[in-house]
Structure formats: structure tokens, C-alpha cells
Scaffold this motif. Structure first.
Motif, PDB file in Angstrom:
ATOM      1  N   GLY A   3       1.094  -0.733  -0.076  1.00 39.78           N
ATOM      2  CA  GLY A   3       0.062   0.319  -0.031  1.00 39.78           C
ATOM      3  C   GLY A   3       0.232   1.322   0.212  1.00 39.78           C
ATOM      4  O   GLY A   3       2.044   1.169   0.517  1.00 39.78           O
ATOM      5  N   ARG A   4       0.891   1.966  -1.100  1.00 40.51           N
ATOM      6  CA  ARG A   4       1.703   3.107  -0.560  1.00 40.51           C
ATOM      7  C   ARG A   4       0.698   4.424  -0.362  1.00 40.51           C
ATOM      8  O   ARG A   4       0.907   5.313  -0.011  1.00 40.51           O
ATOM      9  N   GLY A   5      -0.510   4.137   1.184  1.00 41.93           N
ATOM     10  CA  GLY A   5      -0.983   5.180   1.633  1.00 41.93           C
ATOM     11  C   GLY A   5      -0.388   5.150   2.902  1.00 41.93           C
ATOM     12  O   GLY A   5      -0.587   6.857   3.744  1.00 41.93           O
ATOM     13  N   LYS A  21      -3.853  -7.705   2.486  1.00 41.45           N
ATOM     14  CA  LYS A  21      -5.238  -7.107   2.957  1.00 41.45           C
ATOM     15  C   LYS A  21      -6.393  -7.540   1.544  1.00 41.45           C
ATOM     16  O   LYS A  21      -7.821  -7.763   2.599  1.00 41.45           O
ATOM     17  N   ASN A  61      -9.083   5.747  -0.884  1.00 39.28           N
ATOM     18  CA  ASN A  61      -8.656   6.914  -0.206  1.00 39.28           C
ATOM     19  C   ASN A  61      -7.875   8.108  -0.610  1.00 39.28           C
ATOM     20  O   ASN A  61      -6.688   7.915  -0.789  1.00 39.28           O
ATOM     21  N   GLU A  67      -5.589  12.298   0.491  1.00 37.03           N
ATOM     22  CA  GLU A  67      -4.004  12.784   1.419  1.00 37.03           C
ATOM     23  C   GLU A  67      -3.244  13.924   2.352  1.00 37.03           C
ATOM     24  O   GLU A  67      -3.472  15.188   1.300  1.00 37.03           O
ATOM     25  N   SER A  68      -3.940  13.205   3.118  1.00 35.90           N
ATOM     26  CA  SER A  68      -3.664  14.837   4.157  1.00 35.90           C
ATOM     27  C   SER A  68      -2.221  15.178   5.029  1.00 35.90           C
ATOM     28  O   SER A  68      -2.349  15.829   5.724  1.00 35.90           O
ATOM     29  N   TYR A  70      -6.905  15.216   8.976  1.00 36.23           N
ATOM     30  CA  TYR A  70      -6.537  14.962   8.821  1.00 36.23           C
ATOM     31  C   TYR A  70      -6.981  13.337   8.805  1.00 36.23           C
ATOM     32  O   TYR A  70      -6.248  12.412   8.737  1.00 36.23           O
ATOM     33  N   GLY A 118      -8.779  10.633   6.421  1.00 35.00           N
ATOM     34  CA  GLY A 118      -7.634  10.189   6.327  1.00 35.00           C
ATOM     35  C   GLY A 118      -7.356   8.531   6.479  1.00 35.00           C
ATOM     36  O   GLY A 118      -7.528   7.502   5.141  1.00 35.00           O
ATOM     37  N   GLU A 119      -7.351   8.080   7.585  1.00 33.75           N
ATOM     38  CA  GLU A 119      -7.053   6.767   8.800  1.00 33.75           C
ATOM     39  C   GLU A 119      -8.450   6.166   8.080  1.00 33.75           C
ATOM     40  O   GLU A 119      -9.435   6.925   8.549  1.00 33.75           O
ATOM     41  N   GLU A 120      -8.176   4.824   7.780  1.00 32.92           N
ATOM     42  CA  GLU A 120      -9.386   4.310   6.972  1.00 32.92           C
ATOM     43  C   GLU A 120     -10.614   4.231   7.872  1.00 32.92           C
ATOM     44  O   GLU A 120     -11.656   4.402   7.356  1.00 32.92           O
ATOM     45  N   VAL A 175      -9.777  -0.525   1.460  1.00 32.39           N
ATOM     46  CA  VAL A 175      -9.843   1.219   1.212  1.00 32.39           C
ATOM     47  C   VAL A 175      -8.547   0.667   1.353  1.00 32.39           C
ATOM     48  O   VAL A 175      -7.477   0.485   2.114  1.00 32.39           O
ATOM     49  N   ASN A 176      -7.962   0.942   0.282  1.00 33.17           N
ATOM     50  CA  ASN A 176      -7.005   1.626  -0.650  1.00 33.17           C
ATOM     51  C   ASN A 176      -6.707   2.364  -1.190  1.00 33.17           C
ATOM     52  O   ASN A 176      -7.035   3.818  -1.342  1.00 33.17           O
ATOM     53  N   ASN A 177      -4.984   2.893  -1.554  1.00 31.06           N
ATOM     54  CA  ASN A 177      -4.564   4.471  -1.697  1.00 31.06           C
ATOM     55  C   ASN A 177      -5.131   4.600  -2.855  1.00 31.06           C
ATOM     56  O   ASN A 177      -5.306   3.529  -4.110  1.00 31.06           O
ATOM     57  N   THR A 200      -2.421   3.382  -4.994  1.00 34.03           N
ATOM     58  CA  THR A 200      -2.339   1.320  -4.549  1.00 34.03           C
ATOM     59  C   THR A 200      -3.362   0.789  -6.151  1.00 34.03           C
ATOM     60  O   THR A 200      -2.532  -0.089  -6.212  1.00 34.03           O
TER      61      THR A 200
HETATM   62  C1  LIG Z   1      -3.713   9.249  11.224  1.00 34.71           C
HETATM   63  C2  LIG Z   1      -3.718   8.808   9.246  1.00 34.71           C
HETATM   64  C3  LIG Z   1      -3.893   9.867   8.026  1.00 34.71           C
HETATM   65  C4  LIG Z   1      -4.009   9.002   7.163  1.00 34.71           C
HETATM   66  N1  LIG Z   1      -4.256   9.678   5.871  1.00 34.71           N
HETATM   67  C5  LIG Z   1      -4.443   8.703   5.013  1.00 34.71           C
HETATM   68  C6  LIG Z   1      -4.348   9.379   3.863  1.00 34.71           C
HETATM   69  O1  LIG Z   1      -4.570  10.789   3.779  1.00 34.71           O
HETATM   70  N2  LIG Z   1      -4.240   9.007   2.613  1.00 34.71           N
HETATM   71  C7  LIG Z   1      -4.000   7.594   2.597  1.00 34.71           C
HETATM   72  O2  LIG Z   1      -4.012   7.122   1.820  1.00 34.71           O
HETATM   73  N3  LIG Z   1      -3.949   6.894   3.880  1.00 34.71           N
HETATM   74  C8  LIG Z   1      -3.830   7.716   5.124  1.00 34.71           C
HETATM   75  N4  LIG Z   1      -3.718   6.581   5.945  1.00 34.71           N
HETATM   76  C9  LIG Z   1      -3.315   5.564   6.092  1.00 34.71           C
HETATM   77  C10 LIG Z   1      -5.107   4.723   5.692  1.00 34.71           C
HETATM   78  O3  LIG Z   1      -5.508   4.359   7.258  1.00 34.71           O
HETATM   79  C11 LIG Z   1      -4.882   3.080   5.508  1.00 34.71           C
HETATM   80  O4  LIG Z   1      -3.911   2.206   5.635  1.00 34.71           O
HETATM   81  C12 LIG Z   1      -4.518   3.751   3.532  1.00 34.71           C
HETATM   82  O5  LIG Z   1      -5.379   4.523   2.428  1.00 34.71           O
HETATM   83  C13 LIG Z   1      -4.373   1.889   2.606  1.00 34.71           C
HETATM   84  O6  LIG Z   1      -4.842   2.248   1.575  1.00 34.71           O
HETATM   85  P1  LIG Z   1      -2.817   1.145   0.775  1.00 34.71           P
HETATM   86  O7  LIG Z   1      -3.169  -0.157   1.501  1.00 34.71           O
HETATM   87  O8  LIG Z   1      -3.307   1.167  -0.249  1.00 34.71           O
HETATM   88  O9  LIG Z   1      -1.901   2.064   1.545  1.00 34.71           O
HETATM   89  C14 LIG Z   1      -3.932   7.445   7.671  1.00 34.71           C
HETATM   90  C15 LIG Z   1      -3.651   6.511   8.854  1.00 34.71           C
HETATM   91  C16 LIG Z   1      -3.648   7.626   9.800  1.00 34.71           C
HETATM   92  C17 LIG Z   1      -3.517   6.633  11.381  1.00 34.71           C
END
Ligand SMILES: Cc1cc2nc3c(=O)[nH]c(=O)nc-3n(C[C@H](O)[C@H](O)[C@H](O)COP(=O)(O)O)c2cc1C
Ligand code: SF4
Length: 481
Positions: free
Chosen positions: A67-69, A78, A95, A98-99, A183, A186-188, A222-224, A227
Motif C-alpha cells: 500500500g502506498r497510503g 489485505k 482513499n 492525502e492528508s 487529517y 485519512g485514517e481508514e 480501503v486502498n490509496n 495503490t
Molecule cells: C492519522 C492517519 C492519517 C492517514 N491519512 C491517509 C491519507 O490521507 N491517505 C491514505 O491513503 N492513507 C492514509 N492513512 C492510512 C489509511 O488508514 C490506510 O491504511 C490506507 O488508506 C490504506 O491504503 P493502502 O493499503 O493502499 O496504503 C492514514 C492513517 C492514519 C493513521
């Protein structure tokens, strides 16, 4: 010398490339989707068959996509956690919040190549038997939301979305949801709450793992943004070909946002681990080095939550030698390959792929104060250690940056930071707000102590002067007379 490897951003900045569907189609757009939908069931030889969607999931696993998030969690794994037997609908959420401060890569995709993201989403939905998906976009990305709305309309008109997509019998719709700009959205799990129309309070895990109890208590992926774009390329080129990009366990490409005191701040797509942190900062193909006459002071390697590296810091990492054997190797932080595992082994993370460069003109206490203000403002407030701790840290740093510091503020900051994470909070924000404080103070303690000591001395002198004045009113009266 490493250079950019543009897979996801291949067309994004070309002068004749635009975000509309016609342009995307002229550049092989939606061909990967056609390929995905046409994958026939495959016999596994033991009377069992693997469906087209199952084969796509297998390709994503083989590709080793992480994951690129932020967390770099395996995408294939996942998806394997998704509860496919619950009888409930499965949802997918892109997702696009992008915070993370310092990160500006997803918006490039959204603004410049929205159909690529949609294609990746549609394939991921098909692979996971999803019939309704959402894009959760940060409220401030007004233009991005407009671009995506148009792209969704175009995709529906051309039957890439809706009922019976391209005659395959597969139905899917995607809704765009604009957040209100926090912010924590952005947490899933906070995102899911927000999508359900509530305040974005993260949910406790377990039990609320999205793959089992996500949106409307249904299995949810939930994916970025990035990703999901990679999924399109994995289908187009095959999982094993994708896995040849990058380095073992750190496959594919990723888009790195470089900001701060470099000559060429910007976004650069690289093969994961094929460029070092130092090359990304200094090479003309990337950050272009520091401004004239400046020296490197520190680097935050993966968004503001990542632990800071100090210039000259050395790490001992296990590396494979030319003989294929693993041996411990000492390396400067600038020589760390920019991948998921090396940065974790060095005590930090590549997180959202955002490198923030600080030079010797940076006041390190001011820099941390800025970061701490952000976290104190953005804590959702559910957990006492995070709500109170983030605020106390911000206040202590305000003292230090406004001439009101104390000699022991450095220790005080670490004491608070040490007591927030470690299972005391509902979500990883607890770690995110503590890591900068822990690492900045550990690595630049003298800067913090010096500021506190200077302020204390000034206050002591002022107090002494006041005491002298108070104890001898007559002489003062005499002087005035
Ligand atoms: C406080 C907090 C903020 C986050 N903000 C983002 C965000 O802005 N964009 C994002 O893709 N993931 C963010 N994440 C991670 C997501 O919870 C989640 O792991 C992610 O979207 C999964 O996508 P991925 O597996 O493709 O990376 C954040 C996590 C935390 C704890
Ligand atoms: S850790 Fe912080 S942001 Fe996360 S749920 Fe608790 S209070 Fe909210």
C-alpha cells in the motif's frame, strides 16, 4: 545514476495529455479493464477452477504490491482478509484524502490522469466482487473533485461504469464523497465513519477491521489512490513482470514527494529502492541538492509522522553482499535505499513517500513546534493520551519558541511522547504525533535544552533585577528625584 521510472505518471506531464476520456483512450486507456473482464476461468487441475477475479487477486499477490497510503501493508494480503462469506455487500473505498503533511502525489494523479485511477478502482472492484465503491476525496481538493465528477460521468457514458460493464455482466457504480478537511479522515476507520455521515472518530481494531466490519458494518477494502493505479498496471503487465520493478519485497514504482530546502521540490516516480535517500535529495534528476552555501541538517523521510534523520547519522543494516550472503553493513542515512524495509530498519519509515528536507537555516525547535501544532489541532479527541498529550507537547514547544522555555522541557516533551503510543490509543495517530517529538528531541536535544536554559536564565535575571528594585524603593525614589 538512478533516474525517474514513470509508470503511473507516464503521460501525466506530457504537453498533449489531458484528463479527459478521449485522451485516455488514445493512450491505451481502459485496455487493462477489458483484459481483466475477459479473463476466463482457469482449471486448477484438481476439479477446481479459479475465476477471473480470483486470478486478478492472485496477480496482485504475486506482484508484491504494498500500500502506498502510509503503512506499506501488502495489498494482496489485505484483499485476502475480506470476508467473502458474510452474505453482505463488499465495498471498496479509494482513499483520496492525502492528508499527511509533505505529501502531494495523489493529487497529481487525480488532476492529471483521473481515468487511470478509475480504471484501477474498477479492476480492483471486479476482482473483489464489489458493486458499489466510493472515492473519499479531501474537501480542499475542489478542482480534483470536479475533475473526478467529470471523469465518472464520462466513464458511465462509455459503459466503463454502471450496469453490464462493456457487456461483461458485471455491474459497478462509484460515488464521489467530499470530506470536510480533517487529517483524521485519512485514517481508514475515521474515513468510514465520515462516509457514513458521522464525525470521523476512528474505530477500535479489533473488532472493526474494515475487511470484516467496515462501511455499514460490511466487508470493506480501503486502498490509496496510487495503490489502485498500480493494480491497473499489474493487470496490464502481469504480476511477475510488475514484481521485477523495484527491489525484492519492495516491488513496483512509487511516487515520492520532495519538499523543503531543496532546489527542485516536486514529485518523482522511482522504482522502489532503486534510488537512495541522498540521491533523491541531491541528484539533478530529483531534488537537485540544497541551495547554495547551505548544509543538510535533517531529513523527515516519510511525511511529518516519520521519525527524523539527522545529517551524518549512521545505521547498521543487514544487506546481501556480492556473494549473496547477508552481512551487517554500516551506512550513512543518505545511502539508505528509499524503500519500505530499509527505512523501517533505520528506525523510521517511508510512510506516504514524502521527503521533507531541512537545512542549517532551519530552527529545529520551530520546525517541531510547527509539526506539533498540526497534530494538536488534528487529534480527534477520543483518547485522553492523544488529545491531552498532543496539546501539552504543542504548548511546551510554544513556550520554547516564544522565550518562555524551561531547561527540562526537552525531558518533559519526551515523557509525554513516550506515554501516548503503545496500545493506549484507538488509532495510529497516537504514534504519528509522538514519533516526531521523540526523534527530534533525541537527535537534537542540545537545541531544545539550550533554548530552555537561555529562557530560564533570562527569567532568573529579570527576577533578580525585580527583587533588587523591590528591596530598595527609597534608592529608586532617590534616583527618580
Ligand atoms: C492519522 C492517519 C492519517 C492517514 N491519512 C491517509 C491519507 O490521507 N491517505 C491514505 O491513503 N492513507 C492514509 N492513512 C492510512 C489509511 O488508514 C490506510 O491504511 C490506507 O488508506 C490504506 O491504503 P493502502 O493499503 O493502499 O496504503 C492514514 C492513517 C492514519 C493513521
Ligand atoms: S489516537 Fe488520537 S486521533 Fe486516533 S482516535 Fe485516539 S484521539 Fe482520535
Amino acid at each position: 545514476m538512478p533516474s525517474e521510472y514513470r509508470l503511473i505518471l507516464k503521460y501525466a506531464d506530457q504537453p498533449d495529455y489531458s484528463s479527459d476520456l478521449e485522451c485516455y483512450l488514445r493512450h491505451s486507456g481502459y485496455e487493462a479493464l477489458k483484459k481483466a473482464l475477459a479473463i476466463p476461468p482457469k482449471s486448477l487441475g484438481d476439479g477446481k477452477t479459479s475465476s477471473g477475479p480470483e486470478q486478478i487477486r492472485e496477480e496482485v499477490r504475486v506482484a508484491g504490491l504494498r500500500g502506498r497510503g502510509g503503512a506499506g501493508f501488502s495489498c494482496g494480503l489485505k484483499w485476502s482478509f475480506v470476508d467473502r462469506k458474510s452474505g453482505k455487500p463488499i465495498y471498496l473505498i479509494c482513499n483520496a484524502d492525502e492528508s499527511e503533511p509533505g505529501t502531494f502525489k495523489d493529487k497529481q494523479i487525480i488532476y492529471k490522469d483521473p481515468h487511470q485511477m478509475l480504471e484501477g478502482m474498477i479492476i480492483a472492484c471486479y476482482a473483489n466482487d464489489v458493486h458499489l465503491a466510493y472515492i473519499y476525496i479531501r474537501g480542499e481538493f475542489v478542482e480534483g473533485a470536479k475533475i473526478l465528477s467529470r471523469a465518472l460521468k464520462e466513464a458511465r457514458e462509455k459503459k466503463f461504469l454502471g450496469r453490464n460493464i462493456l457487456g461483461s455482466g458485471y455491474d459497478l457504480d462509484i460515488w464521489l464523497h467530499r470530506g470536510a478537511g480533517a487529517y483524521i479522515c485519512g485514517e481508514e476507520t475515521g474515513l468510514i465513519e465520515s462516509l457514513e455521515g458521522k464525525r470521523a472518530y476512528p474505530r477500535i481494531k479489533p473488532p472493526y477491521f474494515p475487511a470484516v466490519l467496515g462501511l455499514y458494518m460490511c466487508p470493506t477494502i480501503v486502498n490509496n489512490v496510487e495503490t489502485l493505479c498500480a493494480v491497473k498496471h499489474i493487470v496490464a503487465m502481469g504480476g511477475s513482470e510488475y514484481a521485477k520493478l523495484g527491489t525484492p519485497n519492495n516491488t513496483g514504482t512509487r511516487i515520492v514527494s520532495i519538499s523543503g530546502r531543496v532546489k527542485k521540490p516536486g514529485y518523482y516516480e522511482i522504482e522502489v529502492g532503486k534510488a537512495t535517500l541522498g540521491q533523491l535529495i541531491n541528484e539533478p534528476a530529483f531534488g537537485g541538492g540544497l541551495r547554495e552555501g547551505r548544509k543538510l541538517k535533517a531529513v523527515i523521510p516519510g511525511g511529518s509522522s516519520a521519525k527524523v534523520f539527522k545529517a551524518g547519522e549512521k545505521f547498521k543494516l543487514k544487506r546481501k553482499g556480492p556473494d549473496g550472503k547477508e552481512a551487517e553493513q554500516e551506512m550513512d542515512m543518505l545511502d539508505l535505499p528509499y524503500d519500505f524495509d530499509s527505512l523501517v530498519a533505520a528506525g523510521s519509515m517511508s510512510g506516504s513517500g514524502a521527503i521533507i528536507v531541512l537545512d542549517d537555516s532551519t530552527d529545529i525547535v520551530e520546525a517541531l513546534s510547527n509539526i506539533a501544532d498540526f497534530y494538536a489541532h488534528e487529534s480527534c479527541g477520543q483518547c485522553t493520551p492523544c488529545r491531552e498529550g498532543s496539546l501539552w507537547m504543542a504548548k511546551a514547544l510554544h513556550r520554547l519558541t516564544h522565550g518562555e522555555g524551561r531547561k527540562n522541557d526537552a525531558d518533559y516533551l519526551v515523557k509525554i511522547a513516550d506515554n501516548i503510543p503503545g496500545g493506549r490509543t484507538i488509532c495510529a495517530f497516537g504514534e504519528a504525533c509522538s514519533w516526531p517529538v521523540q526523534s527530534f528531541v533525541a537527535k537534537f536535544k542540545d537545541d531544545f535544552v539550550a533554548k530552555g536554559a537561555r529562557d530560564e536564565e533570562r527569567r532568573e535575571q529579570a527576577a533578580k533585577a525585580a527583587a533588587v528594585e523591590a528591596s530598595a524603593p527609597e534608592s529608586r525614589a532617590g534616583v527618580l528625584a
